[in-house]
Write a protein that holds these residues in place. Structure first.
Motif, short mmCIF file in Angstrom:
data_model
loop_
_atom_site.label_atom_id
_atom_site.label_comp_id
_atom_site.label_asym_id
_atom_site.label_seq_id
_atom_site.Cartn_x
_atom_site.Cartn_y
_atom_site.Cartn_z
N ARG A 76 0.82 -1.21 0.00
CA ARG A 76 0.00 0.00 0.00
C ARG A 76 0.85 1.26 0.00
NH1 ARG A 76 -4.91 -1.66 4.23
NH2 ARG A 76 -5.70 -3.39 2.96
N ARG A 77 2.06 1.18 -0.55
CA ARG A 77 2.94 2.35 -0.55
C ARG A 77 3.70 2.44 -1.86
NH1 ARG A 77 7.43 4.75 3.67
NH2 ARG A 77 5.54 5.55 4.62
N SER A 79 7.01 4.70 -3.51
CA SER A 79 8.13 5.59 -3.22
C SER A 79 8.55 6.28 -4.50
CB SER A 79 9.30 4.80 -2.63
OG SER A 79 8.95 4.28 -1.36
N THR A 112 4.66 11.27 2.76
CA THR A 112 5.71 11.28 3.77
C THR A 112 7.04 11.53 3.09
OG1 THR A 112 4.50 9.67 5.11
CG2 THR A 112 6.83 9.97 5.60
N THR A 114 10.98 11.16 2.36
CA THR A 114 11.95 10.09 2.58
C THR A 114 13.34 10.62 2.26
OG1 THR A 114 11.83 9.26 0.30
CG2 THR A 114 10.22 8.38 1.89
N ALA A 119 7.21 9.31 -0.15
CA ALA A 119 6.37 8.13 -0.30
C ALA A 119 4.92 8.55 -0.13
CB ALA A 119 6.73 7.07 0.74
N ASP A 121 1.32 6.71 1.10
CA ASP A 121 0.61 5.55 1.63
C ASP A 121 -0.83 5.61 1.14
OD1 ASP A 121 2.70 4.27 3.29
OD2 ASP A 121 2.64 6.19 4.35
#
Length: 285
Positions: A76-77, A79, A112, A114, A119, A121
């Motif tokens: 579910r992510r 990047s 989010t 990194t 990334a 979610d």
């Protein structure tokens, strides 16, 4: 079903498509399937849309990289190896569109930062049909130095002509719990410049989910991204949009500009000439 918020439901009911929307809505999930993960790793371009945490204005941004710069790093992510354009925790919508195959994938979630970029979610993951996507057979990476971005509060002759020539743009919208980025396509001229601060475009028949128009029903903030597939120049617009319905059931979206950002040679990609989608209606005269 938990898929749609009240804004989307209101527009679905106005259009009389709730049953169809419930059926199509079953395609929305949170997991990135292996075929979707493989698709992402082939893409040199990702569109990311959401609200600026400082001003609240909604923007759509293009990020690019060597294929593989976008990848699934969990069920579910995703990047992305590119500078993040929104703050930590911002709800964003993303869309990866491949003109070579006329396929697209959308993933909406929370951003989010990194070490190598950012990334997202996932809250929603889904694909759409190829309707209104112009086919471009190939692209090449080119060495370009982006020009100095120019901020505008209204469109001049150059920007207006750029929009009139467009066959594609990307639309970012938001609602109380999330954001969405979608594609709009048509033959050149399908977006009209009504004035230096106002655009209109027809809402062509789609998947009946009305995610974008549902968002606008709940929150009029919107961001638009036009790009030149040959030169890499981009025109980003932020403002508000509303949907106008005619007695014959057709819908037009009217966008009012707050601010624009024009960036020459912004993207290091050059795509081949388009083959227009056979689904494109002729623009109204």
């Amino acid at each position: 079903m938990g898929v749609y918020h009240a804004g989307s439901r209101a527009v679905q009911d106005q259009a009389g498509v709730r049953v169809r929307a419930d059926h199509v809505g079953r395609s929305l999930g949170q997991d990135i399937k292996p075929i979707a993960a493989a698709f992402l790793e082939l893409q040199p371009l990702l569109i990311v849309g959401g609200p600026d945490p400082g001003t609240g204005s909604v923007w759509a941004h293009a990020v690019t990289g060597t294929p593989g710069f976008v990848r699934a790093t969990g069920p579910r992510r995703i990047s992305v190896d590119a500078a993040h354009v929104f703050a930590r925790g911002t709800t964003v919508g993303t869309i990866a569109l491949d003109p070579r195959t006329r396929r697209r994938m959308r993933l909406n979630g929370r951003l989010t930062p990194t070490a190598t970029g950012f990334a997202v979610d996932a809250d929603q993951v889904f694909s759409n049909c190829p309707k209104y996507i112009q086919r471009r057979e190939s692209y090449e990476a080119v060495d370009r130095t982006p020009g100095t971005p120019r901020r505008l509060t209204e469109l001049g002759a150059e920007e207006a002509e750029f929009i009139r020539a467009a066959d594609t743009f990307f639309l970012a919208t938001v609602h109380g719990a999330g954001a969405d980025a979608s594609h709009r396509g048509g033959n050149p001229g399908f977006v009209r410049v009504a004035s230096p601060r106002e655009l209109t475009w027809p809402d062509y028949s789609g998947n009946a989910m009305f995610l974008s128009l549902g968002n606008l029903y709940a929150d009029p903030r919107a961001g638009l991204l036009f790009l030149d597939w040959e030169t890499g120049s981009t025109l980003q617009l932020t403002g508000e949009a509303r949907t106008e319905s005619a007695e014959d059931g057709t819908r037009t979206v009217r966008f009012t500009l707050t601010e624009a950002l024009w960036t020459p040679d912004a993207l290091p990609l050059r795509w081949s000439a388009p083959e227009y989608s056979p689904a494109n209606p002729e623009p109204a005269r």
